[in-house]
Design a protein around this motif. Structure first.
Motif, mmCIF file in Angstrom:
data_model
loop_
_atom_site.group_PDB
_atom_site.id
_atom_site.type_symbol
_atom_site.label_atom_id
_atom_site.label_comp_id
_atom_site.label_asym_id
_atom_site.label_seq_id
_atom_site.Cartn_x
_atom_site.Cartn_y
_atom_site.Cartn_z
ATOM 1 N N VAL B 25 2.455 -29.052 76.425
ATOM 2 C CA VAL B 25 1.684 -30.070 75.727
ATOM 3 C C VAL B 25 1.370 -31.177 76.724
ATOM 4 C CG1 VAL B 25 1.681 -31.741 73.842
ATOM 5 C CG2 VAL B 25 2.812 -29.516 73.545
ATOM 6 N N MET B 36 3.038 -32.871 68.339
ATOM 7 C CA MET B 36 2.708 -31.489 68.708
ATOM 8 C C MET B 36 3.967 -30.660 68.907
ATOM 9 S SD MET B 36 -0.358 -30.478 68.758
ATOM 10 C CE MET B 36 -0.387 -29.076 69.831
ATOM 11 N N PHE B 69 -1.787 -27.002 75.545
ATOM 12 C CA PHE B 69 -2.531 -27.878 74.629
ATOM 13 C C PHE B 69 -2.819 -29.163 75.389
ATOM 14 C CE2 PHE B 69 -0.102 -24.916 72.145
ATOM 15 C CZ PHE B 69 -1.050 -24.444 71.254
ATOM 16 N N VAL B 98 -6.075 -24.981 74.931
ATOM 17 C CA VAL B 98 -6.702 -25.544 73.737
ATOM 18 C C VAL B 98 -6.823 -27.054 73.926
ATOM 19 C CG1 VAL B 98 -6.542 -25.815 71.233
ATOM 20 C CG2 VAL B 98 -5.652 -23.736 72.335
ATOM 21 N N LEU B 100 -7.405 -30.826 72.765
ATOM 22 C CA LEU B 100 -7.213 -31.653 71.572
ATOM 23 C C LEU B 100 -8.058 -32.904 71.769
ATOM 24 C CD1 LEU B 100 -3.325 -31.329 71.487
ATOM 25 C CD2 LEU B 100 -5.006 -29.938 70.258
ATOM 26 N N TYR B 120 -10.808 -25.589 70.932
ATOM 27 C CA TYR B 120 -10.541 -27.024 70.787
ATOM 28 C C TYR B 120 -10.132 -27.314 69.357
ATOM 29 C CZ TYR B 120 -14.781 -27.826 68.117
ATOM 30 O OH TYR B 120 -15.719 -27.799 67.130
ATOM 31 N N VAL B 125 -4.060 -33.340 64.563
ATOM 32 C CA VAL B 125 -4.022 -31.884 64.455
ATOM 33 C C VAL B 125 -3.533 -31.448 63.082
ATOM 34 C CG1 VAL B 125 -2.896 -29.822 65.351
ATOM 35 C CG2 VAL B 125 -3.688 -31.608 66.919
ATOM 36 N N LEU B 130 -4.187 -25.281 63.483
ATOM 37 C CA LEU B 130 -3.560 -24.951 64.762
ATOM 38 C C LEU B 130 -3.032 -23.508 64.745
ATOM 39 C CD1 LEU B 130 -2.513 -25.776 67.554
ATOM 40 C CD2 LEU B 130 -0.439 -26.606 66.436
#
Lengths: 104, 580
Positions: B25, B36, B69, B98, B100, B120, B125, B130
């Motif tokens: 993350v 997250m 992420f 991905v 964010l 994306y 989130v 997700l």
């Protein structure tokens, strides 16, 4: 495209129709056809719509001939054509029942 | 780790913790990271945290996470730059990134995907969204892994295939080609479709001084073709050395190939024997394109009449062997069907696009193989041919310039059952010294029962006639040069130079021996390609018997040695007889 087949005579006569190129790529289809065919059936291979044929295709025809035993294996092709040249260059007309037809 | 998202039954099956190990993350806001982390850990991920692009790259290198992420806007290095770097580091595996994003701006989304992002999500989130994204990306990843595995397998297969072909090539070179005797005047050309060509050229001298050449074309390439090549080569050489005929060899070859080759494999072949003693060639051809020979200024095509080998167990080859006279034939060309069938980009075959011109160049013998190479290059435009292209050209004059020994009780020349005939053609770039000819003759044991003095008489007589034929008939040297000691020396220097690089033309020698109850009669004929002697001058010379002169003694010696001597006009054919 490629190979199609149908049977007549309770599966004893198998008609095989080959179009476009007749070469090693048809091996798998031929093998399946041979596995499914009964021993001692007869074959009619229609090559009138085929455009090209190589020596491995001749090999596939030999497999048919073996499967057929003493029964008829008929080849049909257009004369003159590339197919006819290959069949006559290899003198396969001595092994098969050859029917040369005139172009349409 | 446990999957806590099993409220959604449809996704439950795919969310297996086993494929989900570590998520990275990347966010500069610690609170976002914590959120997250909490969501991902509930889904079964372990997590790692980075706070900017640099840290992300470092963590990626160190930890090799399965998912990334990525926040977009961060200090030091933003998410897009980091994504670019990470993607460049991960060739060969698929690690989804991905993004964010706080904004749902199409421009920004576009820039993220362009930088290497795989998907994306908008902040904040939504855990369900997700999960769906992860599911979709995992599906892509498993597809990618499958493809990549298949790609590796394919590469492995290709490498294996190449190794097989290299092996086939080695087998071919050592076990097949190495047995071929070098025969002058026999040239072959090959442009294989794969590393080992299904085409096979075999050549061997025949026991009686002629040559046998075979061009075979196996169906298939690589090892499959090499399997048949080995026994074919062995049989060919062994049986040819034993002096076995074409039908005998073919019967054995056919038998062997029927047994060892699979039912759909066979070998088309053309086989040719050239027998200069009988002055004829014999051939058999099955399933091959016509072979060609040049007679005078005509090209004559001989079609193949037989079936390829390895198909029919019981095959009558005797009735299919053809023959022809060698008279007027300069060259013979064998070819495999690869040549005729080579296609260009438009799909047109070589036989329809350049074959005729090529044959004209062969007919004039004008750098044939290099012309062929150029034409094929032009035709194929760097593509490999579908099938092997092989040609064998036999120049008869060169090929037969070496010993042609016959032990035939040739019907017209030596009717006596104990007689023998021995014939030889020397020249055409490969001129033999007279002692080589004599050695060859004595090696045959033909002379072993002769009285020593008769054998010596023959040797001397032959030496004189043969050297005359070489020096005057073939080289055109003038004996009068030998009238001074310096000239004598010059004469032999010239002779040596010409011997090393002889002009075209052949000297033909024929010996026919008829045994009698006691002793026997030998007739020796030597014929050269020259204009002949000046017969009147020769007889003049022989009147002036000066033993110290350097020249003109040869014919005198011949006369004294021979029991009978005939010089056939214009003097390029001499016939001598020995009797005892």
């Amino acid at each position: 495209m490629g190979i199609t087949s149908r049977t007549e005579n309770q599966g004893r006569t198998i008609f095989i129709n080959v179009t476009e190129r007749f070469d090693f790529n048809q091996h798998a289809v031929f093998r399946k056809l041979l596995n499914d065919a009964k021993d001692g059936c007869e074959f009619v291979v229609d090559l009138t719509a085929a455009e090209y044929m190589d020596s491995s295709a001749l090999g596939l025809l030999l497999l048919l001939r073996k499967k057929a035993g003493n029964n008829r294996v008929e080849l049909r092709y257009v004369k003159p054509s590339a197919i006819e040249k290959v069949v006559s260059a290899s003198n396969f007309s001595r092994l098969f029942d050859c029917k040369a037809v005139s172009p349409l | 780790m446990s999957d806590q998202c099993n409220t959604d039954g449809s996704l439950n099956l795919v969310f297996k913790p086993v494929s989900r190990r570590l998520a990275l993350v990347v966010d500069d806001e610690p609170i976002n990271c914590v959120i997250m982390q909490s969501i991902l850990e509930k889904m079964g991920f372990e997590t790692a945290i980075a706070h900017d692009g640099y840290e992300a790259i470092e963590a990626f290198e160190l930890l090799a996470p399965d998912f990334v992420f990525m926040d977009v806007i961060m200090p030091h290095m933003d998410g897009r730059e980091a994504a670019r770097c990470i993607k460049s580091m991960t060739s060969g595996r698929f690690t989804p990134i991905v993004f964010l994003t706080a904004l749902d701006d199409p421009e920004e989304v576009h820039a993220c995907i362009e930088a290497g992002g795989d998907d994306y999500l908008s902040k904040p989130v939504d855990p369900r969204l997700l999960r769906t994204r992860i599911y979709s990306l995992e599906r892509i990843r498993s597809l990618y892994q499958k493809l990549s595995r298949q790609h590796d397998e394919l590469l492995f297969k290709i490498a294996e295939e190449q190794e097989n072909e290299a092996l086939a090539n080695r087998v071919f070179l050592h076990a097949v080609s190495a047995h071929n005797e070098p025969i002058s005047g026999l040239d072959s050309y090959s442009r294989p479709a794969s590393c080992f060509s299904g085409d096979l050229v075999l050549s061997c001298r025949l026991g009686q001084g002629g040559i046998r050449v075979m061009l075979g074309d196996f169906t298939g390439h690589g090892l499959a073709a090499a399997i048949g090549a080995l026994p074919t080569s062995e049989l060919f050489h062994a049986m040819t050395r034993q002096g076995r005929s074409i039908p005998e060899l073919l019967t054995e070859l056919n038998h062997k190939l029927c047994r060892i080759l699979p039912d759909d494999r066979f070998m088309a072949a053309v086989l040719i024997d050239i027998d200069p003693v009988k002055g004829e060639f014999c051939y058999w051809s099955g399933g091959m394109p016509p072979f060609v020979y040049k007679s005078k200024d005509q090209l004559i095509y001989h079609s193949s009449s037989g079936l390829p080998l390895g198909i029919l167990e019981n095959y009558d080859f005797v009735s299919e062997v053809g023959s022809g006279r060698l008279t007027d034939i300069e060259r013979i060309l064998l070819m495999s069907d690869g040549l005729l069938d080579v296609r260009n980009q438009e799909g047109a075959t070589f036989s329809s696009c350049g074959f005729k011109d090529l044959m004209d160049s062969w007919a004039s013998n004008d750098g044939f193989f290099s012309a062929l190479d150029e034409r094929l290059d032009q035709h194929c435009q760097n593509r490999l041919p579908d099938d092997d292209v092989t040609l064998v050209s036999i120049d008869l004059e060169k090929a037969l310039a070496v010993l042609n020994v016959s032990s035939d009780q040739s019907a017209d020349l030596s009717p006596e059952p104990e007689g023998w005939e021995w014939a030889l053609a020397s020249g055409g770039g490969y001129l033999l010294d007279h002692s080589e000819v004599i050695t060859a003759l004595t090696d045959t044991k033909y002379l072993q029962d002769w009285p020593a003095e008769q054998a010596e008489r023959l040797q001397t007589l032959f030496g004189e006639l043969y050297n005359n034929a070489i020096e005057h008939g073939l080289f055109g040297l003038d004996s009068s040069l030998k009238s001074t000691p310096d000239g004598f020396h010059l004469y032999y220097e010239k002779r040596q130079a010409l011997f090393d690089d002889p002009p075209p033309g052949q000297i033909r020698i024929q010996m026919t021996f008829l045994p009698r109850q006691q002793g026997g009669c030998l007739r020796l004929v030597v014929q050269d390609p020259g204009k002949g002697y000046d017969l009147t001058r020769l007889s003049e010379l022989e009147q002036h018997d000066d033993p110290s002169r350097f020249w003109g003694r040869g014919m005198q010696l011949v006369r004294s040695l021979a029991d009978n001597l005939i010089i056939h006009p214009p003097g390029n054919r001499v016939e001598a007889e020995l009797r005892w």
